[in-house]
Design a protein around this motif. Structure first.
Motif, PDB file in Angstrom:
ATOM      1  N   ARG A   1       0.058  -3.313  -6.062  1.00  0.00           N
ATOM      2  CA  ARG A   1       0.287  -2.039  -5.368  1.00  0.00           C
ATOM      3  C   ARG A   1      -1.046  -1.315  -5.305  1.00  0.00           C
ATOM      4  O   ARG A   1      -1.813  -1.324  -6.253  1.00  0.00           O
ATOM      5  N   SER A   2      -1.319  -0.666  -4.160  1.00  0.00           N
ATOM      6  CA  SER A   2      -2.582   0.007  -3.952  1.00  0.00           C
ATOM      7  C   SER A   2      -2.344   1.366  -3.316  1.00  0.00           C
ATOM      8  O   SER A   2      -1.330   1.596  -2.661  1.00  0.00           O
ATOM      9  N   THR A   3      -3.307   2.279  -3.475  1.00  0.00           N
ATOM     10  CA  THR A   3      -3.196   3.583  -2.835  1.00  0.00           C
ATOM     11  C   THR A   3      -3.871   3.587  -1.473  1.00  0.00           C
ATOM     12  O   THR A   3      -3.558   4.414  -0.635  1.00  0.00           O
ATOM     13  N   LEU A   4      -4.798   2.673  -1.241  1.00  0.00           N
ATOM     14  CA  LEU A   4      -5.521   2.592   0.027  1.00  0.00           C
ATOM     15  C   LEU A   4      -5.610   1.145   0.487  1.00  0.00           C
ATOM     16  O   LEU A   4      -5.704   0.240  -0.318  1.00  0.00           O
ATOM     17  N   CYS A   5      -5.602   0.962   1.799  1.00  0.00           N
ATOM     18  CA  CYS A   5      -5.794  -0.368   2.374  1.00  0.00           C
ATOM     19  C   CYS A   5      -6.646  -0.224   3.633  1.00  0.00           C
ATOM     20  O   CYS A   5      -7.057   0.873   3.992  1.00  0.00           O
ATOM     21  N   SER A   6      -6.888  -1.300   4.330  1.00  0.00           N
ATOM     22  CA  SER A   6      -7.723  -1.249   5.530  1.00  0.00           C
ATOM     23  C   SER A   6      -7.041  -0.523   6.686  1.00  0.00           C
ATOM     24  O   SER A   6      -7.697  -0.118   7.633  1.00  0.00           O
ATOM     25  N   LYS A   7      -5.735  -0.320   6.614  1.00  0.00           N
ATOM     26  CA  LYS A   7      -5.025   0.395   7.683  1.00  0.00           C
ATOM     27  C   LYS A   7      -5.043   1.907   7.492  1.00  0.00           C
ATOM     28  O   LYS A   7      -4.841   2.645   8.439  1.00  0.00           O
ATOM     29  N   CYS A   8      -5.305   2.383   6.265  1.00  0.00           N
ATOM     30  CA  CYS A   8      -5.288   3.825   6.029  1.00  0.00           C
ATOM     31  C   CYS A   8      -6.582   4.359   5.427  1.00  0.00           C
ATOM     32  O   CYS A   8      -6.738   5.562   5.287  1.00  0.00           O
ATOM     33  N   HIS A   9      -7.544   3.505   5.073  1.00  0.00           N
ATOM     34  CA  HIS A   9      -8.798   3.970   4.483  1.00  0.00           C
ATOM     35  C   HIS A   9      -9.679   4.594   5.560  1.00  0.00           C
ATOM     36  O   HIS A   9      -9.796   4.057   6.660  1.00  0.00           O
ATOM     37  N   PRO A  10     -10.309   5.744   5.296  1.00  0.00           N
ATOM     38  CA  PRO A  10     -11.130   6.442   6.296  1.00  0.00           C
ATOM     39  C   PRO A  10     -12.272   5.604   6.858  1.00  0.00           C
ATOM     40  O   PRO A  10     -12.650   5.756   8.009  1.00  0.00           O
ATOM     41  N   PHE A  11     -12.844   4.709   6.096  1.00  0.00           N
ATOM     42  CA  PHE A  11     -13.936   3.872   6.590  1.00  0.00           C
ATOM     43  C   PHE A  11     -13.473   2.984   7.739  1.00  0.00           C
ATOM     44  O   PHE A  11     -14.172   2.809   8.727  1.00  0.00           O
ATOM     45  N   PHE A  12     -12.285   2.425   7.628  1.00  0.00           N
ATOM     46  CA  PHE A  12     -11.778   1.516   8.648  1.00  0.00           C
ATOM     47  C   PHE A  12     -11.109   2.247   9.808  1.00  0.00           C
ATOM     48  O   PHE A  12     -11.129   1.775  10.941  1.00  0.00           O
ATOM     49  N   THR A  13     -10.491   3.392   9.550  1.00  0.00           N
ATOM     50  CA  THR A  13      -9.769   4.101  10.617  1.00  0.00           C
ATOM     51  C   THR A  13     -10.672   5.031  11.409  1.00  0.00           C
ATOM     52  O   THR A  13     -10.370   5.361  12.544  1.00  0.00           O
ATOM     53  N   GLY A  14     -11.768   5.499  10.801  1.00  0.00           N
ATOM     54  CA  GLY A  14     -12.653   6.433  11.480  1.00  0.00           C
ATOM     55  C   GLY A  14     -12.207   7.871  11.343  1.00  0.00           C
ATOM     56  O   GLY A  14     -12.871   8.782  11.808  1.00  0.00           O
ATOM     57  N   ASP A  15     -11.076   8.120  10.720  1.00  0.00           N
ATOM     58  CA  ASP A  15     -10.574   9.477  10.500  1.00  0.00           C
ATOM     59  C   ASP A  15     -11.229  10.075   9.266  1.00  0.00           C
ATOM     60  O   ASP A  15     -11.459   9.385   8.281  1.00  0.00           O
ATOM     61  N   GLN A  16     -11.529  11.357   9.334  1.00  0.00           N
ATOM     62  CA  GLN A  16     -12.090  12.053   8.186  1.00  0.00           C
ATOM     63  C   GLN A  16     -10.953  12.629   7.371  1.00  0.00           C
ATOM     64  O   GLN A  16     -10.260  13.527   7.815  1.00  0.00           O
ATOM     65  N   LYS A  17     -10.726  12.093   6.199  1.00  0.00           N
ATOM     66  CA  LYS A  17      -9.744  12.669   5.299  1.00  0.00           C
ATOM     67  C   LYS A  17     -10.244  12.476   3.879  1.00  0.00           C
ATOM     68  O   LYS A  17     -10.948  11.525   3.573  1.00  0.00           O
ATOM     69  N   PHE A  18      -9.898  13.408   3.027  1.00  0.00           N
ATOM     70  CA  PHE A  18     -10.343  13.348   1.660  1.00  0.00           C
ATOM     71  C   PHE A  18      -9.271  12.699   0.806  1.00  0.00           C
ATOM     72  O   PHE A  18      -8.112  13.106   0.845  1.00  0.00           O
TER      73      PHE A  18
ATOM     74  N   CYS B   1       0.844  -1.183   0.000  1.00  0.00           N
ATOM     75  CA  CYS B   1       0.000   0.000   0.000  1.00  0.00           C
ATOM     76  C   CYS B   1       0.887   1.244   0.000  1.00  0.00           C
ATOM     77  O   CYS B   1       2.054   1.187   0.398  1.00  0.00           O
ATOM     78  N   ALA B   2       0.313   2.374  -0.402  1.00  0.00           N
ATOM     79  CA  ALA B   2       1.061   3.629  -0.415  1.00  0.00           C
ATOM     80  C   ALA B   2       1.423   4.088   0.992  1.00  0.00           C
ATOM     81  O   ALA B   2       2.400   4.814   1.180  1.00  0.00           O
ATOM     82  N   CYS B   3       0.661   3.649   2.013  1.00  0.00           N
ATOM     83  CA  CYS B   3       0.952   4.054   3.390  1.00  0.00           C
ATOM     84  C   CYS B   3       2.126   3.277   3.983  1.00  0.00           C
ATOM     85  O   CYS B   3       2.616   3.612   5.055  1.00  0.00           O
TER      86      CYS B   3
END
Length: 68
Positions: free
Chosen positions: A32-49, A16-18
């Motif tokens: 290779r991915s730009t998002l995964c379950s460790k950095c995606h807002p749905f799974f982390t609960g953080d609001q980011k665009f 992942c990119a993170c």
């Protein structure tokens, strides 16, 4: 299962990119991915665009200043 119609699968490490990675199986040899379950807002609960192509600005430009 019929023989010789299924693609060959490989054991690969997905990156992942993170910076996180995990092992999985795939028909591709590298993932290779730009998002995964460790950095995606749905799974982390953080609001980011996550705006890779300017979609938010394009939406605001098109619909942003209209009266309700």
């Amino acid at each position: 299962m019929k023989k010789e119609i299924h693609p060959e699968t490989h054991r690969v490490t997905a990156h992942c990119a993170c910076g996180s990675s995990f092992e999985t199986t795939s028909t591709k040899t590298e993932l290779r991915s730009t998002l995964c379950s460790k950095c995606h807002p749905f799974f982390t609960g953080d609001q980011k665009f996550v705006d890779t192509a300017g979609r938010i600005e394009k939406f605001k430009k098109k619909y942003g200043n209209k009266a309700s």
